[in-house]
Design an enzyme around this catalytic site. Structure first.
Site, mmCIF file in Angstrom:
data_model
loop_
_atom_site.group_PDB
_atom_site.id
_atom_site.type_symbol
_atom_site.label_atom_id
_atom_site.label_comp_id
_atom_site.label_asym_id
_atom_site.label_seq_id
_atom_site.Cartn_x
_atom_site.Cartn_y
_atom_site.Cartn_z
ATOM 1 N N ASP A 1 -14.333 -7.522 53.994
ATOM 2 C CA ASP A 1 -14.720 -6.204 53.505
ATOM 3 C C ASP A 1 -14.246 -5.180 54.536
ATOM 4 O OD1 ASP A 1 -15.952 -3.876 52.744
ATOM 5 O OD2 ASP A 1 -17.978 -4.707 52.642
ATOM 6 N N ASP B 1 -11.059 -2.575 48.746
ATOM 7 C CA ASP B 1 -11.323 -2.915 50.148
ATOM 8 C C ASP B 1 -12.093 -4.220 50.332
ATOM 9 O OD1 ASP B 1 -13.728 -2.006 49.209
ATOM 10 O OD2 ASP B 1 -14.245 -0.882 51.011
ATOM 11 N N GLU B 2 -12.039 -5.084 49.352
ATOM 12 C CA GLU B 2 -12.750 -6.357 49.470
ATOM 13 C C GLU B 2 -11.955 -7.480 48.831
ATOM 14 O OE1 GLU B 2 -17.416 -4.936 48.946
ATOM 15 O OE2 GLU B 2 -16.471 -6.224 47.464
HETATM 16 MG MG LIG Z 1 -15.999 -1.681 52.376
#
Ligand SMILES: [Mg+2]
Length: 473
Positions: A30, A125-126
């Site tokens: 993350d 973003d993961e």
């Molecule tokens: Mg994040």
């Protein structure tokens, strides 16, 4: 374990639940304060400083991301620019650059893939990676995680910090990733549960939103150890679906297979046209681009379409709609051919509407293109269709697939039709929604068009560069 997609079958009994799923299977990454980090990456003067990213250039808009330096001051997502400036007068405020965030996403995913296969891109973003059985050992899994972090810092940029979670299920790995931010590396071992997380608020567990939390509370479950002790059948009752059992097994570290994706009924895109594309010719170019994009996604899912619909909304409020059916195909040229037929036929109707409005030319506000009648098989042999026609169609579809592959590998559409070449398709890019998981393939065609126009510079763009900003733009 029985098939969890079968809603009539349970997962197993309590013994199966408590059978101790151990070993590191999932590495979850993350990125921290992602949009703000990209800004700090591109603009070194912002590093170590409070930064917020806003959707609009307005003092009243709320931040959609805040750097950790801003968070330390109590500024977070949702804080208005005005408030942020009150708290920190010299805060850096930057308007969001979604195409840039997607470009950096590609660099990050490519770097991660040098170390481990990515099983799932969960959002911009993961992502979740699968560990090999020989990396199941905690020490080895940690080494892998450290290697990934070093790779990202060295090859993409040190501003792009991430938190990594390691566990035996994706749920636990994601949870682990959230426990320490920024720059965390956290392991959850199933045998340490429930004690290790005894004080964890239930709401901070991925998959427990407000609704489920309220239902749990009504069932008297407010603490992690109680949640842990639930019987699978009880969980199913609380959730009101087999999803409760899936959750419980994942919480106990079992590798619950992803629920089958709902079968797609249609694939398509819709765009509000910018001023210059509001003429019939402008709208046609956009409709063709939308269609090409939909066709590429169709092939990505390895589906065939048997019909297409096109809707044009006029500035006057009128709409024109057209449906057409054809022999199942994946071939973009066939789709474009169908669109052309429709487009020609539609011109008199368009002119008529314009005339009624007292306009010299029709003005089109919105174009929507859908492929439907989807199936996962090529058309059956038809006595009335010469086999050469089907063969040609299949060959052309193969060529398009090869083009999709090239564009995907390059992370942007480098191979496009000459007729689409001069079109600024930037605004056709995927809108990045926080609530939606973008498909990796959808990222492939965003922000790339301007680079196509750059033509020859194309191959300078390589993943492992110290300054991706320069290489990309
Ligand atoms: Mg994040």
């Amino acid at each position: 374990m029985p098939d969890p997609s079968d809603s009539h079958a349970g997962f197993g009994d309590d013994a199966a639940l408590h059978s101790g799923a151990g070993g590191m299977r999932v590495l979850f990454i993350d990125f921290n304060a992602y949009f703000a980090s990209v800004e700090q990456h591109d603009e070194p003067a912002l590093r170590g400083r409070p930064v917020i990213v806003t959707p609009l250039k307005s003092e009243h808009s709320g931040a959609i991301a805040a750097s950790y330096e801003a968070k330390a001051l109590g500024i977070s997502r949702g804080t208005s620019v005005l408030q942020a400036r009150q708290i920190c007068p010299d805060i850096a405020v930057r308007p969001a650059r979604h195409d840039r965030y997607v470009a950096v996403h590609h660099l990050l995913m490519r770097e991660i893939e040098r170390h481990l296969p990515i099983a799932r891109i969960c959002s911009i973003d993961e992502c979740a990676c699968r560990l090999n059985p020989d990396e199941a050992d905690v020490a080895r899994a940690r080494t892998k995680a450290e290697e990934i972090k070093r790779g990202i810092y060295a090859n993409v940029g040190e501003s792009l910090r991430c938190s990594i979670g390691l566990a035996s299920s994706q749920l636990l790995a994601k949870l682990a990733g959230e426990l320490h931010k920024p720059d965390g590396l956290t392991v959850i071992e199933t045998h340490t549960l429930p004690d290790a997380l005894a004080d964890l608020p239930l709401r901070s567990i991925p998959g427990i939103g407000g609704g489920v939390e309220a239902r749990l509370e009504r069932a008297g479950i407010t603490r992690f150890p109680q949640l842990w002790a639930l019987a699978p059948k009880h969980a199913r009752k609380i959730w009101g679906s087999v999803q409760g059992e899936r959750f419980l097994y994942a919480l106990h570290g079992h590798d619950v297979p992803e629920a089958a994706e709902p079968k797609k009924a249609m694939i398509g895109h819709s765009r509000v046209l910018s001023g210059e594309h509001r003429t019939p010719e402008g709208a046609r170019i956009v409709a063709r681009a939308l269609l090409l994009k939909a066709a590429s996604r169709l092939r990505h899912y390895d589906l065939y379409a048997r019909s297409m619909s096109v809707t044009l909304k006029l500035v006057s409020g009128d709409a024109l709609h057209h449906d057409t059916r054809f022999r199942a195909t994946q071939n973009s040229w066939r789709f474009l051919g169908e669109l052309d037929i429709f487009w020609k036929a539609m011109q008199p109707a368009l002119a008529q509407r314009a005339q009624r409005m007292g306009l010299a030319r029709p003005r089109i506000k919105l174009a929507t293109v859908y492929l439907h009648g989807l199936g996962d098989r090529p058309p059956e042999r038809d006595l009335f269709v010469p086999s050469a026609i089907d063969e040609k169609d299949a060959n052309q579809a193969r060529l398009w697939k090869a083009i999709d592959g090239i564009n995907r590998d390059l992370g942007q559409p480098r191979v496009i039709l000459a007729s689409q070449r001069d079109l600024d398709l930037n605004y056709l890019g995927v809108k990045i929604a926080f609530s939606r998981v973008p498909d990796a393939a959808e990222f492939a065609d965003i922000g790339g068009i301007e680079k196509i126009l750059d033509g020859a510079k194309a191959h300078e763009h390589e993943t492992r560069t110290m300054n991706p900003a320069r290489a990309l733009y």
